[in-house]
Design a protein around this motif. Structure first.
Motif, PDB file in Angstrom:
ATOM      1  N   TYR A   1      36.035  35.805  41.366  1.00 39.92           N
ATOM      2  CA  TYR A   1      36.822  36.000  40.269  1.00 39.92           C
ATOM      3  C   TYR A   1      38.285  35.153  40.919  1.00 39.92           C
ATOM      4  O   TYR A   1      38.181  35.105  42.167  1.00 39.92           O
ATOM      5  CB  TYR A   1      37.383  37.101  39.695  1.00 39.92           C
ATOM      6  CG  TYR A   1      37.937  38.099  40.559  1.00 39.92           C
ATOM      7  CD1 TYR A   1      39.137  38.010  41.040  1.00 39.92           C
ATOM      8  CD2 TYR A   1      36.922  39.128  41.183  1.00 39.92           C
ATOM      9  CE1 TYR A   1      39.512  39.213  41.717  1.00 39.92           C
ATOM     10  CE2 TYR A   1      37.225  39.932  42.279  1.00 39.92           C
ATOM     11  CZ  TYR A   1      38.472  39.878  42.209  1.00 39.92           C
ATOM     12  OH  TYR A   1      39.239  40.992  43.347  1.00 39.92           O
ATOM     13  N   ARG A   2      39.129  34.777  39.992  1.00 41.94           N
ATOM     14  CA  ARG A   2      40.371  34.168  40.449  1.00 41.94           C
ATOM     15  C   ARG A   2      41.542  35.206  39.853  1.00 41.94           C
ATOM     16  O   ARG A   2      41.554  35.338  38.946  1.00 41.94           O
ATOM     17  CB  ARG A   2      40.479  32.831  40.055  1.00 41.94           C
ATOM     18  CG  ARG A   2      39.683  31.741  40.811  1.00 41.94           C
ATOM     19  CD  ARG A   2      39.907  30.469  40.320  1.00 41.94           C
ATOM     20  NE  ARG A   2      38.905  29.276  40.860  1.00 41.94           N
ATOM     21  CZ  ARG A   2      39.077  28.745  41.848  1.00 41.94           C
ATOM     22  NH1 ARG A   2      40.134  28.626  42.452  1.00 41.94           N
ATOM     23  NH2 ARG A   2      38.021  27.798  42.324  1.00 41.94           N
ATOM     24  N   ILE A   3      42.572  35.289  40.794  1.00 37.72           N
ATOM     25  CA  ILE A   3      43.546  35.815  40.247  1.00 37.72           C
ATOM     26  C   ILE A   3      44.613  35.025  39.422  1.00 37.72           C
ATOM     27  O   ILE A   3      44.938  33.851  40.218  1.00 37.72           O
ATOM     28  CB  ILE A   3      44.337  36.594  41.468  1.00 37.72           C
ATOM     29  CG1 ILE A   3      43.504  37.763  41.862  1.00 37.72           C
ATOM     30  CG2 ILE A   3      45.775  37.221  40.907  1.00 37.72           C
ATOM     31  CD1 ILE A   3      44.059  38.448  43.310  1.00 37.72           C
ATOM     32  N   ARG A   4      45.195  35.253  38.218  1.00 40.65           N
ATOM     33  CA  ARG A   4      45.965  34.531  37.628  1.00 40.65           C
ATOM     34  C   ARG A   4      47.420  34.827  37.908  1.00 40.65           C
ATOM     35  O   ARG A   4      48.193  33.987  37.996  1.00 40.65           O
ATOM     36  CB  ARG A   4      45.789  34.674  36.074  1.00 40.65           C
ATOM     37  CG  ARG A   4      46.792  33.620  35.189  1.00 40.65           C
ATOM     38  CD  ARG A   4      46.430  33.908  33.897  1.00 40.65           C
ATOM     39  NE  ARG A   4      46.045  35.086  33.259  1.00 40.65           N
ATOM     40  CZ  ARG A   4      46.870  35.939  32.862  1.00 40.65           C
ATOM     41  NH1 ARG A   4      47.929  35.598  32.783  1.00 40.65           N
ATOM     42  NH2 ARG A   4      46.439  37.038  32.267  1.00 40.65           N
TER      43      ARG A   4
ATOM     44  N   THR B   1      43.196  38.671  36.047  1.00 39.29           N
ATOM     45  CA  THR B   1      42.534  37.659  36.637  1.00 39.29           C
ATOM     46  C   THR B   1      42.133  36.666  35.447  1.00 39.29           C
ATOM     47  O   THR B   1      42.471  36.884  34.170  1.00 39.29           O
ATOM     48  CB  THR B   1      40.917  38.272  36.870  1.00 39.29           C
ATOM     49  OG1 THR B   1      40.608  38.846  35.830  1.00 39.29           O
ATOM     50  CG2 THR B   1      41.098  39.404  38.187  1.00 39.29           C
ATOM     51  N   GLU B   2      41.569  35.448  35.846  1.00 41.94           N
ATOM     52  CA  GLU B   2      41.198  34.704  34.735  1.00 41.94           C
ATOM     53  C   GLU B   2      39.909  34.816  34.054  1.00 41.94           C
ATOM     54  O   GLU B   2      39.132  34.990  34.740  1.00 41.94           O
ATOM     55  CB  GLU B   2      40.826  33.016  35.577  1.00 41.94           C
ATOM     56  CG  GLU B   2      42.258  32.538  35.993  1.00 41.94           C
ATOM     57  CD  GLU B   2      42.025  31.211  36.728  1.00 41.94           C
ATOM     58  OE1 GLU B   2      41.065  30.783  36.615  1.00 41.94           O
ATOM     59  OE2 GLU B   2      42.842  30.910  37.462  1.00 41.94           O
TER      60      GLU B   2
ATOM     61  N   GLY C   1      38.657  37.681  33.176  1.00 41.13           N
ATOM     62  CA  GLY C   1      38.367  39.160  33.634  1.00 41.13           C
ATOM     63  C   GLY C   1      39.090  40.138  33.397  1.00 41.13           C
ATOM     64  O   GLY C   1      40.222  40.350  32.764  1.00 41.13           O
TER      65      GLY C   1
ATOM     66  N   THR D   1      41.898  43.225  33.956  1.00 39.82           N
ATOM     67  CA  THR D   1      43.184  43.443  34.633  1.00 39.82           C
ATOM     68  C   THR D   1      43.012  44.622  35.534  1.00 39.82           C
ATOM     69  O   THR D   1      42.741  45.670  35.240  1.00 39.82           O
ATOM     70  CB  THR D   1      44.246  43.523  33.673  1.00 39.82           C
ATOM     71  OG1 THR D   1      44.170  42.316  32.871  1.00 39.82           O
ATOM     72  CG2 THR D   1      45.643  43.899  34.486  1.00 39.82           C
TER      73      THR D   1
ATOM     74  N   LEU E   1      42.440  45.719  42.986  1.00 38.20           N
ATOM     75  CA  LEU E   1      41.294  44.901  43.205  1.00 38.20           C
ATOM     76  C   LEU E   1      39.906  46.088  43.127  1.00 38.20           C
ATOM     77  O   LEU E   1      38.831  45.419  42.597  1.00 38.20           O
ATOM     78  CB  LEU E   1      41.267  44.264  44.286  1.00 38.20           C
ATOM     79  CG  LEU E   1      42.504  43.081  44.701  1.00 38.20           C
ATOM     80  CD1 LEU E   1      42.568  42.322  45.976  1.00 38.20           C
ATOM     81  CD2 LEU E   1      42.227  42.046  43.393  1.00 38.20           C
TER      82      LEU E   1
ATOM     83  N   ILE F   1      39.649  46.471  39.530  1.00 36.51           N
ATOM     84  CA  ILE F   1      38.945  45.200  38.992  1.00 36.51           C
ATOM     85  C   ILE F   1      37.343  45.388  38.947  1.00 36.51           C
ATOM     86  O   ILE F   1      36.607  44.976  38.169  1.00 36.51           O
ATOM     87  CB  ILE F   1      39.729  43.919  39.191  1.00 36.51           C
ATOM     88  CG1 ILE F   1      40.991  43.965  38.709  1.00 36.51           C
ATOM     89  CG2 ILE F   1      38.617  42.757  39.010  1.00 36.51           C
ATOM     90  CD1 ILE F   1      41.656  42.643  39.366  1.00 36.51           C
TER      91      ILE F   1
END
Length: 370
Positions: A3-6, A40-41, A43, A45, A112, A115
């Motif tokens: 995943y990527r963190i926004r 996350t993008e 995904g 929180t 994390l 998540i």
């Protein structure tokens, strides 16, 4: 899972506590925490918490202010937009940009894990191998400023707490000991008694007074002398029937190994914020147990967010010498919709996905520092 963190958002909250609580020479009149949200993008929180006793740098070297700055200016830029496989990879990236700053890193790392649990639909303890107990017994801690410690401790013993703790270090060692002795004469038998000097005593005082504490009925003595003095800690360990505990002396797995090799403690206090996160605390627990020492479930007066992160880990350990996750007891309010509770002296391990707690934005607005 990748995943990527926004975005990583941080807010400081100042929460009321039920009464003033003195630790060593510092008196807590409120508890401050950094509430962390990791978005996350596409995904889940994650929630995390950066917390030190009293919110200032007197105990751990970090403050809520430094925690927020470290996350906002250093940790967040290192993580945002990077494809991550989980908390372990994120922790490695944080180590590259920050030496130390364990409390700040722990706040992000627990988010994390939150998540990861939410993505898997599992509580964090399942990701750690599964819980060994449904609840953890929690002691009650009486501050060094409480005028009637026996009365307060008797009240909590009557509510089901089987362990009690005396904070010391705010007066002379002899005065500390007399206060403990007087209170123990009035308490019911069968309690596990812990004293904590937060490293404020010198070795001569500790060598003279530890036998007095043992005779009075104390079972565990936490960090009597300064953290750097492992030799003195070793000379105190085994001096009496009282188990000695290292807290400030252990901030990493390497520290735990040094304490074990020097025979400087019987017990090592695990604290998720102090050690830099859930994974780091698990590593310290492994070193402690491999050395034949006991693990103690320590706390820093967390909200239900940090308390859940800690008890998720502690519930997976086979044996605990004690637990002082007193946040749910000491805080007069919380920042989640369903705060964790201690009933009959025990804290139930949350079973919801991730940390199992949900942020209450109304409470955040009530207590956020502008």
């Amino acid at each position: 899972m990748t995943y990527r963190i926004r975005e990583i958002a941080t807010r400081i909250v100042d929460l009321p506590i039920r009464r003033e609580h003195r630790i060593g020479v510092s008196t807590m009149r409120r508890q401050s925490s950094v509430i962390v949200q990791v978005f996350t993008e596409d995904g889940p929180t994650g929630l995390g918490e950066g917390v030190v006793p009293g919110g200032g740098p007197a105990w751990g070297g970090e403050s809520v202010d430094s925690i927020k700055v470290t996350i906002d200016r250093h940790l967040a830029p290192a993580l945002i937009g990077v494809p991550l496989t989980g908390a372990n990879e994120a922790a490695a990236l944080m180590r590259r940009v920050s030496t130390g700053n364990h409390f700040a890193k722990a706040a992000v790392e627990m988010a994390l894990w939150d998540i990861a649990g939410k993505a898997a639909g599992l509580p964090v303890h399942e990701l750690l191998g599964g819980r060994r107990r449904e609840s953890v017994d929690v002691l009650w801690s009486v501050g060094a400023n409480v005028e009637d410690p026996a009365g307060e401790l008797a009240e909590f013993a009557g509510a089901g707490h089987r362990s009690v703790k005396f904070m010391m270090g705010g007066r002379s060692p002899r005065a500390d000991v007399e206060r403990v002795r007087t209170a123990l004469h009035e308490l019911p038998t069968g309690l596990t008694v812990v004293v904590d000097a937060s490293g404020r005593w010198d070795e001569p005082a500790a060598r003279r007074l530890l036998p007095v504490l043992a005779e009075a009925g104390v079972d565990i003595a936490e960090q009597l002398v300064p953290a750097w003095n492992l030799d003195a800690m070793a000379r105190l360990t085994g001096l009496t029937r009282v188990w000695t505990m290292a807290d400030e002396a252990v901030r990493s797995a390497s520290d735990a190994l040094r304490v074990a090799l020097a025979h400087s403690a019987d017990i090592i206090a695990l604290k998720v914020p102090k050690l830099g996160g859930i994974a780091a605390a698990r590593d310290v627990a492994a070193v402690t147990r491999a050395a034949g020492l006991r693990c103690y479930a320590g706390g820093t007066m967390e909200t239900s967010i940090g308390t859940s992160a800690a008890v998720q880990l502690f519930s997976t350990l086979p044996e605990l010498a004690g637990c002082d996750l007193i946040g749910p007891l000491m805080l007069a309010d919380d920042v989640v919709t369903r705060p964790l509770e201690v009933r009959d002296g025990a804290l139930t391990v949350p079973q919801g996905a991730g940390l199992g707690v949900e942020l209450d934005e109304d409470k955040i607005r009530d207590y956020v520092r502008e």
